[in-house]
Design a protein around this motif. Structure first.
Motif, PDB file in Angstrom:
ATOM      1  N   VAL A 123      46.355  45.751  26.190  1.00  0.00           N
ATOM      2  CA  VAL A 123      45.591  46.203  27.343  1.00  0.00           C
ATOM      3  C   VAL A 123      45.608  45.164  28.460  1.00  0.00           C
ATOM      4  CG1 VAL A 123      44.007  47.687  26.059  1.00  0.00           C
ATOM      5  CG2 VAL A 123      43.474  45.258  26.331  1.00  0.00           C
ATOM      6  N   ARG A 124      46.248  44.038  28.202  1.00  0.00           N
ATOM      7  CA  ARG A 124      46.182  42.928  29.155  1.00  0.00           C
ATOM      8  C   ARG A 124      47.505  42.927  29.917  1.00  0.00           C
ATOM      9  NH1 ARG A 124      47.416  37.018  28.752  1.00  0.00           N
ATOM     10  NH2 ARG A 124      45.613  35.935  29.620  1.00  0.00           N
ATOM     11  N   HIS A 125      47.499  43.325  31.181  1.00  0.00           N
ATOM     12  CA  HIS A 125      48.780  43.314  31.867  1.00  0.00           C
ATOM     13  C   HIS A 125      49.069  41.947  32.459  1.00  0.00           C
ATOM     14  CE1 HIS A 125      46.709  44.228  35.771  1.00  0.00           C
ATOM     15  NE2 HIS A 125      47.654  43.426  36.194  1.00  0.00           N
ATOM     16  N   VAL A 126      50.331  41.589  32.442  1.00  0.00           N
ATOM     17  CA  VAL A 126      50.746  40.297  32.968  1.00  0.00           C
ATOM     18  C   VAL A 126      51.843  40.545  33.987  1.00  0.00           C
ATOM     19  CG1 VAL A 126      51.747  38.067  32.431  1.00  0.00           C
ATOM     20  CG2 VAL A 126      50.267  39.181  30.771  1.00  0.00           C
ATOM     21  N   ASP A 127      51.669  40.018  35.129  1.00  0.00           N
ATOM     22  CA  ASP A 127      52.565  40.254  36.228  1.00  0.00           C
ATOM     23  C   ASP A 127      53.126  38.886  36.644  1.00  0.00           C
ATOM     24  OD1 ASP A 127      51.848  42.119  39.254  1.00  0.00           O
ATOM     25  OD2 ASP A 127      53.708  41.446  38.393  1.00  0.00           O
ATOM     26  N   MET A 128      54.439  38.712  36.648  1.00  0.00           N
ATOM     27  CA  MET A 128      55.010  37.394  36.948  1.00  0.00           C
ATOM     28  C   MET A 128      55.825  37.451  38.235  1.00  0.00           C
ATOM     29  SD  MET A 128      54.303  35.320  34.342  1.00  0.00           S
ATOM     30  CE  MET A 128      55.552  34.066  34.421  1.00  0.00           C
ATOM     31  N   ASN A 129      55.726  36.410  38.990  1.00  0.00           N
ATOM     32  CA  ASN A 129      56.501  36.356  40.225  1.00  0.00           C
ATOM     33  C   ASN A 129      56.567  34.899  40.680  1.00  0.00           C
ATOM     34  OD1 ASN A 129      57.931  37.325  42.361  1.00  0.00           O
ATOM     35  ND2 ASN A 129      56.204  38.330  43.359  1.00  0.00           N
ATOM     36  N   GLU A 130      57.479  34.625  41.611  1.00  0.00           N
ATOM     37  CA  GLU A 130      57.499  33.275  42.184  1.00  0.00           C
ATOM     38  C   GLU A 130      57.182  33.360  43.664  1.00  0.00           C
ATOM     39  OE1 GLU A 130      60.882  30.608  41.317  1.00  0.00           O
ATOM     40  OE2 GLU A 130      60.349  29.796  43.288  1.00  0.00           O
ATOM     41  N   VAL A 131      56.246  32.548  44.094  1.00  0.00           N
ATOM     42  CA  VAL A 131      55.856  32.539  45.507  1.00  0.00           C
ATOM     43  C   VAL A 131      55.785  31.094  45.980  1.00  0.00           C
ATOM     44  CG1 VAL A 131      54.075  33.163  47.192  1.00  0.00           C
ATOM     45  CG2 VAL A 131      54.410  34.604  45.170  1.00  0.00           C
ATOM     46  N   ALA A 132      56.526  30.788  47.026  1.00  0.00           N
ATOM     47  CA  ALA A 132      56.484  29.462  47.662  1.00  0.00           C
ATOM     48  C   ALA A 132      56.692  28.328  46.650  1.00  0.00           C
ATOM     49  CB  ALA A 132      55.164  29.277  48.418  1.00  0.00           C
ATOM     50  N   GLY A 133      57.524  28.584  45.647  1.00  0.00           N
ATOM     51  CA  GLY A 133      57.805  27.545  44.650  1.00  0.00           C
ATOM     52  C   GLY A 133      56.813  27.517  43.499  1.00  0.00           C
ATOM     53  N   TYR A 134      55.842  28.412  43.504  1.00  0.00           N
ATOM     54  CA  TYR A 134      54.866  28.481  42.409  1.00  0.00           C
ATOM     55  C   TYR A 134      55.195  29.663  41.500  1.00  0.00           C
ATOM     56  CZ  TYR A 134      52.203  25.281  45.273  1.00  0.00           C
ATOM     57  OH  TYR A 134      51.818  24.188  46.023  1.00  0.00           O
ATOM     58  N   GLN A 135      55.119  29.426  40.198  1.00  0.00           N
ATOM     59  CA  GLN A 135      55.292  30.486  39.215  1.00  0.00           C
ATOM     60  C   GLN A 135      53.939  31.174  39.043  1.00  0.00           C
ATOM     61  OE1 GLN A 135      58.335  31.017  38.081  1.00  0.00           O
ATOM     62  NE2 GLN A 135      57.651  32.862  37.015  1.00  0.00           N
ATOM     63  N   VAL A 136      53.881  32.434  39.444  1.00  0.00           N
ATOM     64  CA  VAL A 136      52.590  33.143  39.465  1.00  0.00           C
ATOM     65  C   VAL A 136      52.463  34.095  38.282  1.00  0.00           C
ATOM     66  CG1 VAL A 136      51.087  34.700  40.781  1.00  0.00           C
ATOM     67  CG2 VAL A 136      52.529  33.040  41.995  1.00  0.00           C
ATOM     68  N   GLU A 137      51.365  33.954  37.560  1.00  0.00           N
ATOM     69  CA  GLU A 137      51.062  34.864  36.451  1.00  0.00           C
ATOM     70  C   GLU A 137      49.763  35.585  36.822  1.00  0.00           C
ATOM     71  OE1 GLU A 137      50.237  34.514  31.623  1.00  0.00           O
ATOM     72  OE2 GLU A 137      50.443  32.734  32.857  1.00  0.00           O
ATOM     73  N   TRP A 138      49.800  36.912  36.795  1.00  0.00           N
ATOM     74  CA  TRP A 138      48.609  37.695  37.197  1.00  0.00           C
ATOM     75  C   TRP A 138      48.134  38.472  35.985  1.00  0.00           C
ATOM     76  CZ3 TRP A 138      47.609  38.828  42.822  1.00  0.00           C
ATOM     77  CH2 TRP A 138      46.388  39.517  42.985  1.00  0.00           C
ATOM     78  N   VAL A 139      46.930  38.197  35.521  1.00  0.00           N
ATOM     79  CA  VAL A 139      46.422  38.859  34.316  1.00  0.00           C
ATOM     80  C   VAL A 139      45.177  39.680  34.679  1.00  0.00           C
ATOM     81  CG1 VAL A 139      47.276  37.018  32.805  1.00  0.00           C
ATOM     82  CG2 VAL A 139      44.931  36.917  33.642  1.00  0.00           C
ATOM     83  N   SER A 140      44.870  40.650  33.843  1.00  0.00           N
ATOM     84  CA  SER A 140      43.691  41.468  34.152  1.00  0.00           C
ATOM     85  C   SER A 140      42.405  40.702  33.828  1.00  0.00           C
ATOM     86  CB  SER A 140      43.737  42.804  33.405  1.00  0.00           C
ATOM     87  OG  SER A 140      43.932  42.580  32.045  1.00  0.00           O
ATOM     88  N   GLU A 141      42.455  39.819  32.828  1.00  0.00           N
ATOM     89  CA  GLU A 141      41.234  39.098  32.461  1.00  0.00           C
ATOM     90  C   GLU A 141      41.533  37.693  31.950  1.00  0.00           C
ATOM     91  OE1 GLU A 141      38.489  41.319  30.077  1.00  0.00           O
ATOM     92  OE2 GLU A 141      37.393  39.514  29.472  1.00  0.00           O
ATOM     93  N   SER A 142      40.651  36.790  32.298  1.00  0.00           N
ATOM     94  CA  SER A 142      40.708  35.416  31.763  1.00  0.00           C
ATOM     95  C   SER A 142      39.247  34.984  31.575  1.00  0.00           C
ATOM     96  CB  SER A 142      41.409  34.513  32.791  1.00  0.00           C
ATOM     97  OG  SER A 142      40.990  33.180  32.678  1.00  0.00           O
ATOM     98  N   GLY A 143      39.018  33.976  30.717  1.00  0.00           N
ATOM     99  CA  GLY A 143      37.677  33.393  30.694  1.00  0.00           C
ATOM    100  C   GLY A 143      37.472  32.717  32.042  1.00  0.00           C
ATOM    101  N   SER A 144      38.332  31.754  32.306  1.00  0.00           N
ATOM    102  CA  SER A 144      38.317  31.027  33.578  1.00  0.00           C
ATOM    103  C   SER A 144      39.759  30.584  33.838  1.00  0.00           C
ATOM    104  CB  SER A 144      37.406  29.804  33.465  1.00  0.00           C
ATOM    105  OG  SER A 144      37.816  28.781  34.349  1.00  0.00           O
ATOM    106  N   THR A 145      40.282  30.922  35.010  1.00  0.00           N
ATOM    107  CA  THR A 145      41.665  30.520  35.320  1.00  0.00           C
ATOM    108  C   THR A 145      41.762  28.998  35.408  1.00  0.00           C
ATOM    109  OG1 THR A 145      41.217  30.837  37.678  1.00  0.00           O
ATOM    110  CG2 THR A 145      42.246  32.688  36.489  1.00  0.00           C
ATOM    111  N   ASN A 146      40.693  28.341  35.865  1.00  0.00           N
ATOM    112  CA  ASN A 146      40.714  26.872  35.891  1.00  0.00           C
ATOM    113  C   ASN A 146      40.829  26.315  34.466  1.00  0.00           C
ATOM    114  OD1 ASN A 146      40.272  26.624  38.740  1.00  0.00           O
ATOM    115  ND2 ASN A 146      39.112  24.761  38.350  1.00  0.00           N
ATOM    116  N   ALA A 147      40.001  26.870  33.564  1.00  0.00           N
ATOM    117  CA  ALA A 147      40.000  26.355  32.188  1.00  0.00           C
ATOM    118  C   ALA A 147      41.370  26.581  31.546  1.00  0.00           C
ATOM    119  CB  ALA A 147      38.906  27.044  31.378  1.00  0.00           C
TER     120      ALA A 147
END
Ligand code: BTN
Length: 260
Positions: A8-32
């Protein structure tokens, strides 16, 4: 953007401005999550975005809550070659990058409330939290995260009456992916600048120009609980706040006081 579904957890990956981007539907804390990654291995230039956080962290041990998909909630793991003493400039880089992105994408130019909130008429649009990994006197990594209120109702409960959302300000829908891409593009620029003294000066100069704090009477709660009050006069070369009488504040929670 390709979408990969994992349960149920979708993960979307892409590269933007030299950053590897991971987009998830839920996290406890993205910082953690990214702090754990920073301690585990050599990863760098990673971005984690979550539609929802179940244990979002704010500054000074506060929580950061936002309704699912209402905000842009993300963190960046970066390893700048800078001394620990100026690691906080990474937060300024993100705040300025987001300020510029809000302007170019939504026509809204917030002010920078020292140290790193984005505000519009004293209502909070976004907050930034940086957490560092330090070994000895060496800065190993900085994880810097932002919660930017995009939709009405996005505001974290503890600031609901003093917060504002980007869509309410610009009066139209804002695509969170486009907003993120724009923020990261400007953040990459500022991160490049802060590895040299001249670039640090340029960053602090921009922070001065965009400041919603300078020229205001403020009260500042310091980390030991004591409170200072005075006119916010300047930022020094390292981005510290200078109050009237030359009082230098490196870390604290600022309240803008009414002038009347
Ligand atoms: C503040 O207190 O003003 C800072 C809030 C920072 C919230 C963001 S949301 C994404 C990232 N992950 C977290 O747990 N916190 C930051």
């Amino acid at each position: 953007m390709a979408v990969r579904r994992i349960g149920v957890r979708h993960v979307d990956m892409n590269e933007v401005a030299g950053y590897q981007v991971e987009w998830v539907s839920e996290s406890g804390s993205t910082n953690a999550d990214l702090l754990a990654a920073a301690r585990r291995g050599p990863d760098t230039n990673r971005v984690l975005v979550a539609d929802y956080q179940s244990a979002g962290r704010g500054r000074r041990g506060r929580t950061w809550d936002a309704a699912p998909e209402s905000s842009l909630l993300f963190s960046v793991l970066t390893r700048p070659e800078i001394p620990v003493a100026v690691a906080h400039l990474v937060t300024t880089a993100l705040a300025l990058g987001a300020l510029e992105a809000c302007d170019s994408l939504a026509g809204v130019r917030p002010g920078l409330k020292w140290p790193n909130d984005l505000v519009v008429e004293d209502r909070k649009l976004a907050g930034v939290l940086a957490e560092s990994v330090v070994a000895g006197d060496r800065l190993e990594a900085v994880v810097v995260g932002m919660g930017l209120n995009v939709r009405t109702g996005a505001a974290p409960s503890e600031v609901a009456d003093t917060a504002v959302a980007l869509e309410d300000l610009c009066g139209s829908a804002v695509d969170r992916r486009e907003l993120l891409a724009s923020v990261l593009t400007r953040f990459a620029y500022w991160m490049n600048q802060i590895e040299a003294a001249a670039g640090q000066a340029e960053l602090v100069d921009s922070a001065r120009q965009e400041s919603a704090t300078l020229g205001r009477r403020v009260s500042v709660e310091l980390s030991d609980g004591s409170v200072l009050e005075g006119l916010a006069e300047d930022l020094d070369g390292q981005g510290a706040l200078i109050l009237e009488g030359g009082v230098r504040v490196v870390e604290g929670d600022v309240v803008h006081l009414r002038s009347d």
